[in-house]
Design an enzyme around this catalytic site. Structure first.
Site, PDB file in Angstrom:
ATOM      1  N   ASP A 137     -84.904 -74.925  34.148  1.00 28.33           N
ATOM      2  CA  ASP A 137     -84.929 -73.996  35.279  1.00 28.33           C
ATOM      3  C   ASP A 137     -86.219 -73.202  35.200  1.00 28.33           C
ATOM      4  OD1 ASP A 137     -84.497 -71.927  37.128  1.00 28.33           O
ATOM      5  OD2 ASP A 137     -82.348 -71.816  36.675  1.00 28.33           O
ATOM      6  N   ASP A 145     -87.844 -70.742  43.005  1.00 27.31           N
ATOM      7  CA  ASP A 145     -86.975 -70.903  41.835  1.00 27.31           C
ATOM      8  C   ASP A 145     -86.319 -72.279  41.959  1.00 27.31           C
ATOM      9  OD1 ASP A 145     -85.111 -70.488  39.801  1.00 27.31           O
ATOM     10  OD2 ASP A 145     -84.123 -68.779  40.762  1.00 27.31           O
ATOM     11  N   GLU A 159     -80.984 -76.693  41.580  1.00 32.13           N
ATOM     12  CA  GLU A 159     -81.427 -75.507  42.329  1.00 32.13           C
ATOM     13  C   GLU A 159     -82.694 -75.784  43.129  1.00 32.13           C
ATOM     14  OE1 GLU A 159     -82.635 -72.117  39.912  1.00 32.13           O
ATOM     15  OE2 GLU A 159     -82.297 -70.745  41.590  1.00 32.13           O
ATOM     16  N   HIS A 179     -83.729 -61.491  42.029  1.00 34.34           N
ATOM     17  CA  HIS A 179     -82.347 -61.343  42.511  1.00 34.34           C
ATOM     18  C   HIS A 179     -82.286 -60.118  43.409  1.00 34.34           C
ATOM     19  CE1 HIS A 179     -80.209 -64.361  39.904  1.00 34.34           C
ATOM     20  NE2 HIS A 179     -81.412 -64.325  39.372  1.00 34.34           N
ATOM     21  N   HIS A 223     -79.068 -66.694  45.050  1.00 38.91           N
ATOM     22  CA  HIS A 223     -79.484 -65.302  45.284  1.00 38.91           C
ATOM     23  C   HIS A 223     -80.600 -65.247  46.301  1.00 38.91           C
ATOM     24  CE1 HIS A 223     -82.739 -66.439  42.416  1.00 38.91           C
ATOM     25  NE2 HIS A 223     -81.777 -67.173  41.894  1.00 38.91           N
ATOM     26  N   GLU A 264     -78.001 -72.545  43.990  1.00 35.52           N
ATOM     27  CA  GLU A 264     -77.917 -73.196  42.688  1.00 35.52           C
ATOM     28  C   GLU A 264     -76.489 -73.417  42.210  1.00 35.52           C
ATOM     29  OE1 GLU A 264     -79.465 -70.841  39.369  1.00 35.52           O
ATOM     30  OE2 GLU A 264     -79.911 -69.228  40.767  1.00 35.52           O
TER      31      GLU A 264
HETATM   32 MN    MN Z   1     -83.492 -70.781  38.545  1.00 40.20          MN
HETATM   33 MN    MN Z   2     -82.052 -68.859  40.593  1.00 37.99          MN
END
Ligand code: MN
Ligand code: MN
Length: 298
Positions: free
Chosen positions: A86, A97, A283, A165, A157, A191
């Protein structure tokens, strides 16, 4: 509100993320050193003109998220199991992200496919006005089809400038308490996490990722002030780790530990599935700009 320039930065950050997934997608294999993987991805992000938005998370087996290798971590990937990679890229605070799961010996294909399909289907329903919990419904449906469970206390998020976030969660189940809807000119990370276990994570004692709580220097020792000033200038409120500081500050690990215990830093404890079962994750980041939906990390 996203300016055209912000949108361009997001597209550029997304291009870097996509390129890295293409180039380094095969780097996670049995025997590879976990620290080398994290450092290779972070170095490539910088080479390509971006900055890591947070330390690369490499979570193995029943660990779902928030582990980044420490300076002294010489461990290697096991022969079997799931590894979640990630990572985030930002350009001037505009963050994308993304994450994917590697099945080291192909024993958990169902979990990998379930997370991937849940993400695909979730992305296909995104548009302004759609309730965020509709994503949760879709994730739940896919989980049921594969006879696995989504992790209920992990979520996507909304993202803001320098804010990974930004308050609004995108649930991985039909959470009736989620009131928000997708808005135009906004950024969201979606995600889904899937598991054969109970579908919940809990916090471990281990903390390897930190963020500043405030820019206040009062109450800090002089050696700590230097570290905190460096963090403010380099990372602002974004997460960081010991590896990023250890070249410049000899006692980085000890200083971070002390700052965390004295509550100057927020820590992100490692999150592990409560029943110890394997976890998969997928994600991507979507940007809704001018009414149009752009999946910038694909
Ligand atoms: Mn992530
Ligand atoms: Mn994330």
């Amino acid at each position: 509100m996203l300016s055209e320039e912000d949108f361009r930065r997001l597209l550029a950050a997304g291009d870097i993320a996509r390129r890295i997934k293409r180039e380094l997608g095969k780097i996670a294999k049995p025997g590879a050193r976990v620290r080398d993987i994290a450092e290779a991805i972070e170095a490539r992000i910088r080479d390509l003109g971006g900055s890591p938005a947070f330390p690369v998370n490499i979570s193995i087996g029943s660990t779902a998220a928030h582990y980044t290798p420490t300076v002294s971590d010489n461990s290697v990937l096991p022969e079997s199991g799931l590894v979640k990679i990630d990572f985030g890229v930002h350009i001037d605070g505009m963050i994308v992200d993304t994450a994917y799961t590697v099945d080291l010996d192909d024993t958990y294909r169902v979990l990998v496919e379930a997370a991937r399909e849940a993400l695909d289907r979730a992305l296909s329903i995104v548009k302004p006005g759609v309730a965020l919990r509709e994503v949760g419904k879709v994730v739940q449906q896919v989980a049921r089809k594969y006879e696995v469970k989504p992790i209920r206390n992990l979520s996507g998020h909304r993202i803001d400038r320098y804010n990974l976030h930004a308050g609004e969660s995108v649930p991985n189940y039909n959470d009736l308490l989620t009131p928000w809807r997708f808005k135009d000119n906004s950024i969201y990370a979606i995600e889904p996490f899937m598991t054969t276990g109970a579908g919940m994570v809990s916090e471990d004692k281990t903390v390897t990722i930190y963020a500043l709580k405030s820019g206040k220097l009062k109450g800090l020792r002089s050696s700590e002030i230097e570290v905190v000033k460096h963090i403010i200038s380099e990372y602002k409120t974004l997460p960081f780790c010991e590896r990023w500081l250890s070249n410049r500050f000899r006692d980085a690990g000890k200083i971070l530990d002390s700052l965390y215990r004295r509550k100057f830093l927020r820590g992100y404890p490692v999150l592990t599935e409560v029943s110890g079962s394997p976890v998969s994750q997928a994600e991507d980041t979507v940007v809704i700009y001018g009414g149009e939906v752009h999946i910038v990390t694909r």
